[in-house]
Design an enzyme around this catalytic site. Structure first.
Site: not given
Ligand code: CP
Ligand code: NVA
Length: 298
Positions: A101, A128, A131, A217
């Site tokens: 990440r 992502h 997800q 989101d």
């Molecule tokens: N939706 C998601 O990726 O959540 P986190 O940021 O908690 O991993």
């Molecule tokens: N768009 C958000 C997703 C979190 C899971 C971010 O990048 O923070």
């Protein structure tokens, strides 16, 4: 060597395989019938916060027979400037796979290129993928095939989550509508690369009309905190609430990748009315990612 770096680079066949195999992984949870990661150590390298992704991947790796090693990017030499490609070549000689990440998509691509181990994108600024695979699994589990359906994303249309939805739409043949102010719509280069049926709206009710899935989101993604005040002003109104739900199809699902900020991208009453779906969606991260790990190491 298989990597899951983006939905842009994942073939429709691989997407379908991961989604199909999620069903037995979910059904057989706890039976430990399949241990494709037995004897393996997988590194989770995270430069951003996480609840769902971290926990679901750590549990998934363990339940598939492997060991998960969480590395906060700031605690390893990467955080002091060691290049990605050197980190990748070291971990590639010790670990069996990596789940990353971070900010730049280029960084996970570079890690995959240099590490020679399966590499999975656990969120970048651009995509992502895990997800959205989960979201599609959740939709199909509740409503059947997503092909031919209408998915409406409301909020910051230019961030990672809608961008992965964009690449999924053409591959799985559904219509994607994005409701966002013009400056929060994704770059044309992204939609041009994706193809498929993508429509942009500035009017939320129009975008939601007849939709089978309403999705949102956060307005302020990780890394955008310095823009928070401006975003709250510019994205005001791009919210899932009762009137938006009324505009959608009668049995429309409401989903949120979480974390949710009530009163911003979704209101409290709508969130709680659809909490069953939203937390099924969160749980499904575990099952879908087991299937993705199994695909990546096969
Ligand atoms: N939706 C998601 O990726 O959540 P986190 O940021 O908690 O991993
Ligand atoms: N768009 C958000 C997703 C979190 C899971 C971010 O990048 O923070």
């Amino acid at each position: 060597m298989k990597h899951l770096l983006s939905l842009e680079s994942l073939s429709p066949e691989a997407m379908r395989q991961i989604l199909r195999d999620t069903i037995p992984f979910k059904r057989e949870r706890g039976l430990h019938t399949r241990q494709p990661l037995a004897g393996q150590s997988w590194a989770l390298i995270f430069s951003k916060s996480s609840t769902r992704t971290r926990v679901s991947f750590e549990v998934a790796v363990r339940e598939l027979g492997g060991q998960a090693m969480f590395l906060n990017a700031n605690d390893i030499q990467l955080g002091r400037g060691e290049p990605i490609k050197d980190t990748a070549r070291v971990l590639g000689r010790m670990a069996h796979g990596a789940i990353i990440r971070t900010y730049a998509q280029q960084d996970v691509e570079e890690f995959a290129a240099y590490s020679n181990i399966p590499t999975i994108n656990a969120l970048t600024d651009e995509e992502h993928p895990c997800q959205i695979l989960t979201d599609i699994f959740t939709f199909e589990e509740k409503r059947g095939p997503i092909a031919g359906k209408v998915v409406t994303f409301i909020g910051d249309g230019a961030c990672n989550v809608p961008q992965s939805w964009i690449f999924a739409a053409a591959k799985l043949d559904f219509e994607l509508r994005i409701a966002a102010p013009r400056i929060y719509q994704p770059p044309e280069s992204v939609t041009a690369r994706a193809g498929g049926r993508i429509r942009f709206f500035e009017n939320v009710l129009e975008a939601a009309s007849g939709a089978h899935l309403l999705y949102t989101d956060v307005w302020v993604s990780m890394g955008k905190e310095s823009e928070a005040a401006q975003r709250l002003k510019e994205l005001a109104g791009y919210q899932i609430n009762a009137s938006v739900v009324r505009s959608a199809a009668p049995d429309a699902l409401v989903m949120h990748c979480l974390p949710a900020y009530r009163g911003m991208e979704i209101d409290e009453a709508t969130f709680e009315a659809h909490a069953q779906t939203i937390f099924d969606q969160a749980e499904n991260r575990l099952h879908t990612q087991k299937s993705a790990l199994n695909w990546a190491c096969s």
